[in-house]
Design a protein around this motif. Structure first.
Motif, PDB file in Angstrom:
ATOM      1  N   SER A  31       0.843  -1.208   0.000  1.00 22.64           N
ATOM      2  CA  SER A  31       0.000   0.000   0.000  1.00 22.64           C
ATOM      3  C   SER A  31       0.871   1.248   0.000  1.00 22.64           C
ATOM      4  N   PHE A  32       1.723   1.373  -1.025  1.00 18.04           N
ATOM      5  CA  PHE A  32       2.642   2.501  -1.096  1.00 18.04           C
ATOM      6  C   PHE A  32       1.911   3.838  -1.158  1.00 18.04           C
ATOM      7  N   PHE A  33       0.859   3.914  -1.961  1.00 18.07           N
ATOM      8  CA  PHE A  33       0.319   5.213  -2.332  1.00 18.07           C
ATOM      9  C   PHE A  33      -1.017   5.558  -1.682  1.00 18.07           C
ATOM     10  N   THR A  34      -1.496   4.690  -0.808  1.00 26.21           N
ATOM     11  CA  THR A  34      -2.756   4.980  -0.121  1.00 26.21           C
ATOM     12  C   THR A  34      -2.667   6.282   0.656  1.00 26.21           C
ATOM     13  N   LYS A  35      -1.524   6.513   1.290  1.00 22.37           N
ATOM     14  CA  LYS A  35      -1.343   7.698   2.146  1.00 22.37           C
ATOM     15  C   LYS A  35      -1.224   9.000   1.357  1.00 22.37           C
ATOM     16  N   VAL A  36      -1.018   8.908   0.025  1.00 23.54           N
ATOM     17  CA  VAL A  36      -0.865  10.132  -0.761  1.00 23.54           C
ATOM     18  C   VAL A  36      -2.003  10.292  -1.768  1.00 23.54           C
ATOM     19  N   LYS A  37      -3.054   9.555  -1.602  1.00 24.81           N
ATOM     20  CA  LYS A  37      -4.201   9.632  -2.503  1.00 24.81           C
ATOM     21  C   LYS A  37      -4.742  11.065  -2.562  1.00 24.81           C
ATOM     22  N   GLY A  38      -4.907  11.557  -3.788  1.00 27.77           N
ATOM     23  CA  GLY A  38      -5.503  12.880  -3.997  1.00 27.77           C
ATOM     24  C   GLY A  38      -4.556  14.053  -3.841  1.00 27.77           C
ATOM     25  N   ILE A  39      -3.298  13.813  -3.546  1.00 27.73           N
ATOM     26  CA  ILE A  39      -2.331  14.904  -3.363  1.00 27.73           C
ATOM     27  C   ILE A  39      -1.587  15.155  -4.671  1.00 27.73           C
ATOM     28  N   GLN A  40      -1.507  16.405  -5.072  1.00 29.97           N
ATOM     29  CA  GLN A  40      -0.808  16.764  -6.297  1.00 29.97           C
ATOM     30  C   GLN A  40       0.690  16.887  -6.024  1.00 29.97           C
ATOM     31  N   PHE A  41       1.498  16.146  -6.815  1.00 26.18           N
ATOM     32  CA  PHE A  41       2.952  16.180  -6.675  1.00 26.18           C
ATOM     33  C   PHE A  41       3.588  16.701  -7.969  1.00 26.18           C
ATOM     34  N   THR A  42       4.687  17.422  -7.801  1.00 28.70           N
ATOM     35  CA  THR A  42       5.453  17.937  -8.939  1.00 28.70           C
ATOM     36  C   THR A  42       6.903  17.504  -8.790  1.00 28.70           C
ATOM     37  N   GLU A  43       7.476  16.988  -9.872  1.00 30.29           N
ATOM     38  CA  GLU A  43       8.886  16.589  -9.838  1.00 30.29           C
ATOM     39  C   GLU A  43       9.760  17.838  -9.777  1.00 30.29           C
ATOM     40  N   VAL A  44      10.655  17.894  -8.802  1.00 34.34           N
ATOM     41  CA  VAL A  44      11.496  19.072  -8.623  1.00 34.34           C
ATOM     42  C   VAL A  44      12.976  18.782  -8.845  1.00 34.34           C
ATOM     43  N   ARG A  45      13.345  17.509  -8.919  1.00 31.63           N
ATOM     44  CA  ARG A  45      14.756  17.173  -9.103  1.00 31.63           C
ATOM     45  C   ARG A  45      14.869  15.817  -9.770  1.00 31.63           C
ATOM     46  N   ARG A  46      15.720  15.760 -10.801  1.00 30.77           N
ATOM     47  CA  ARG A  46      16.069  14.495 -11.427  1.00 30.77           C
ATOM     48  C   ARG A  46      17.584  14.476 -11.535  1.00 30.77           C
ATOM     49  N   ALA A  47      18.210  13.489 -10.940  1.00 32.44           N
ATOM     50  CA  ALA A  47      19.669  13.492 -10.855  1.00 32.44           C
ATOM     51  C   ALA A  47      20.220  12.082 -10.967  1.00 32.44           C
ATOM     52  N   PHE A  48      21.482  12.009 -11.364  1.00 32.50           N
ATOM     53  CA  PHE A  48      22.191  10.739 -11.382  1.00 32.50           C
ATOM     54  C   PHE A  48      22.558  10.347  -9.949  1.00 32.50           C
ATOM     55  N   ALA A  49      23.041   9.127  -9.797  1.00 34.00           N
ATOM     56  CA  ALA A  49      23.428   8.644  -8.469  1.00 34.00           C
ATOM     57  C   ALA A  49      24.503   9.533  -7.844  1.00 34.00           C
ATOM     58  N   SER A  50      25.257  10.234  -8.680  1.00 27.22           N
ATOM     59  CA  SER A  50      26.284  11.152  -8.197  1.00 27.22           C
ATOM     60  C   SER A  50      25.704  12.387  -7.530  1.00 27.22           C
ATOM     61  N   GLY A  51      24.409  12.612  -7.722  1.00 26.94           N
ATOM     62  CA  GLY A  51      23.772  13.821  -7.213  1.00 26.94           C
ATOM     63  C   GLY A  51      23.752  14.945  -8.223  1.00 26.94           C
ATOM     64  N   LEU A  52      24.405  14.737  -9.368  1.00 31.25           N
ATOM     65  CA  LEU A  52      24.469  15.744 -10.422  1.00 31.25           C
ATOM     66  C   LEU A  52      23.333  15.557 -11.426  1.00 31.25           C
ATOM     67  N   SER A  53      22.908  16.664 -12.009  1.00 26.35           N
ATOM     68  CA  SER A  53      21.920  16.561 -13.083  1.00 26.35           C
ATOM     69  C   SER A  53      22.588  16.544 -14.460  1.00 26.35           C
ATOM     70  N   PHE A  54      23.918  16.715 -14.502  1.00 25.99           N
ATOM     71  CA  PHE A  54      24.678  16.688 -15.752  1.00 25.99           C
ATOM     72  C   PHE A  54      25.548  15.438 -15.832  1.00 25.99           C
ATOM     73  N   ASP A  55      25.760  14.968 -17.081  1.00 24.90           N
ATOM     74  CA  ASP A  55      26.742  13.904 -17.267  1.00 24.90           C
ATOM     75  C   ASP A  55      27.972  14.469 -17.975  1.00 24.90           C
ATOM     76  N   GLN A  56      28.941  13.619 -18.259  1.00 23.41           N
ATOM     77  CA  GLN A  56      30.205  14.078 -18.826  1.00 23.41           C
ATOM     78  C   GLN A  56      30.058  14.643 -20.239  1.00 23.41           C
ATOM     79  N   GLN A  57      29.009  14.265 -20.954  1.00 25.09           N
ATOM     80  CA  GLN A  57      28.790  14.763 -22.311  1.00 25.09           C
ATOM     81  C   GLN A  57      28.024  16.085 -22.341  1.00 25.09           C
ATOM     82  N   GLY A  58      27.574  16.553 -21.172  1.00 16.91           N
ATOM     83  CA  GLY A  58      26.829  17.805 -21.121  1.00 16.91           C
ATOM     84  C   GLY A  58      25.329  17.616 -21.120  1.00 16.91           C
ATOM     85  N   PHE A  59      24.864  16.366 -21.182  1.00 16.19           N
ATOM     86  CA  PHE A  59      23.422  16.110 -21.115  1.00 16.19           C
ATOM     87  C   PHE A  59      22.897  16.413 -19.723  1.00 16.19           C
TER      88      PHE A  59
END
Length: 305
Positions: A31-59
Motif C-alpha cells: 500500500s505505497f500510495f494509499t497515504k498520498v491519494k488525492g495529493i498533487q505532486f510535482t517533480e522538482v529534481r532528477r539526478a544521477f546517483a552522483s547527485g548531479l543533473s549533468f553527465d560528462q557529455q553535457g546532457f
C-alpha cells in the motif's frame, strides 16, 4: 551517450512500446500510495546517483513529471505538451518495483510531502544496475507552498554542485576541441554579410518521429547558404567552437571515398576558414552561464550566381 534522454518521460510512456510485463499475481499489493491519494505532486529534481543533473557529455536531466494518485493502483500523469492528464494503472512487480505508464520505477520513499523513485532500466527480465542510476524527487504542491515557501520552478534550478561540476569541467577541457561537450545554450552564428544566411535547425520533441527534445542542444545543426560563392558546392561537416569563437574543423558527416578524403577535407576547411570565420559573428556555447568548447554540425551550400 545519454541515458533516458527524453526529459518528458511521460510522452515516452504514451507512445513507446518498450518493455512491458504483466503485474505480479500476488493477492495483495504493497500500500505505497494509499497515504498520498488525492495529493498533487510535482517533480522538482532528477539526478544521477552522483547527485548531479549533468553527465560528462553535457546532457542535463530535467524534472518534468506531475502526478496525482487516485488510489493505490491508479495515477494521473500530466503531459505538458498537450496540457492534459492521462490516467494509468500502477502495476506491482516484486519488492518495491512498480511499472506505471510503461516506465519501471523502484519506490524509495513515499510520504504526504515527498515521493522519491529510482528510474530503472529493464533489459529482458533483469534490472540493469549500471544503467538504473537516475533518481526522481517529487514534492507535494501544498508542501512547497506552505512549508518550503518556494516555487517548483525555483526548486528545479541546477544546484551549486551542478555549477561547480561544470566549472571544473570547463577548467579541465580548456579550449581543446577534442574535449568539447554539449552546451545548454547553443553556439550562435550571426551573419555579418548579405552574402551569407544562417538557419539553426529546430528539433521538435516528437517521440513518434524519434526526436528527443535534448537533441537540439546535444547535437545542434545549422544550415548555411553562401551566395555568391566561388563555385557551387554542398558540404556537411562538424566543427568545434572554442571560447574565443574560433572554428575548428572536425569531420565530414557524409562518406567520402578514401582517395578523395584529403582533398575534400582541405576544401571544407577552406570554406570554413575563408567564408564562415570571416562572414559570421560567432558566439560560443554556454552552460549555466559559462562559455566552453562545443561541437556543432554545419550544412553549407554555396551558389556561384
Amino acid at each position: 551517450m545519454k541515458q533516458f534522454g527524453c526529459v518528458l518521460l511521460v510522452l515516452c510512456a504514451l507512445l513507446s512500446s518498450s518493455c512491458r510485463r504483466e503485474p505480479a499475481k500476488a493477492t495483495k499489493h504493497p500500500s505505497f500510495f494509499t497515504k498520498v491519494k488525492g495529493i498533487q505532486f510535482t517533480e522538482v529534481r532528477r539526478a544521477f546517483a552522483s547527485g548531479l543533473s549533468f553527465d560528462q557529455q553535457g546532457f542535463q536531466l530535467e524534472p518534468g513529471w506531475k502526478m496525482k494518485f487516485l488510489s493505490n493502483d491508479s495515477v494521473w500523469l500530466y503531459n505538458p505538451l498537450e496540457d492534459r492528464n492521462y490516467k494509468f494503472f500502477v502495476h506491482y512487480d516484486h519488492d518495491s518495483v512498480i511499472n506505471m505508464a510503461r516506465v519501471w520505477l523502484r519506490v524509495k520513499r513515499v510520504s504526504p510531502d515527498i515521493i522519491k523513485f529510482q528510474l530503472l532500466q529493464v533489459e529482458g527480465k533483469n534490472i540493469s544496475g549500471e544503467r538504473s542510476n537516475i533518481y526522481m524527487t517529487f514534492y507535494a504542491d501544498r508542501y512547497m507552498k506552505a512549508v518550503l515557501h518556494r516555487s517548483a520552478e525555483d526548486l528545479k534550478k541546477p544546484t551549486k554542485k551542478d555549477s561547480l561540476f561544470i566549472a571544473a569541467k570547463i577548467k579541465k577541457t580548456g579550449n581543446r576541441p577534442d574535449l568539447a561537450f554539449a552546451a545548454r545554450e547553443a553556439v550562435r552564428l550571426i551573419s555579418k554579410s548579405p552574402a551569407i544566411k544562417v538557419e539553426k535547425i529546430k528539433v521538435a520533441g516528437d517521440i513518434l518521429s524519434g526526436h528527443d527534445p535534448a537533441d537540439e542542444y546535444m547535437y545542434p545543426e545549422y544550415r548555411i547558404l553562401i551566395k555568391p560563392a566561388y563555385k557551387d558546392f554542398n558540404y556537411s561537416f562538424t566543427a568545434t567552437i572554442d571560447t574565443l569563437g574560433i572554428l575548428h574543423f572536425g569531420r565530414s558527416t557524409v562518406y567520402i571515398m578514401p582517395e578523395f578524403e584529403e582533398s575534400q577535407k582541405r576544401v571544407m576547411k577552406g570554406i570554413m576558414e575563408v567564408y564562415l570565420q570571416n562572414l559570421l559573428e560567432i558566439y560560443p556555447g554556454e552552460t549555466l552561464g559559462m562559455k566552453h568548447c562545443s561541437e556543432i554540425t554545419l550544412h553549407v551550400k554555396g551558389i556561384k550566381k
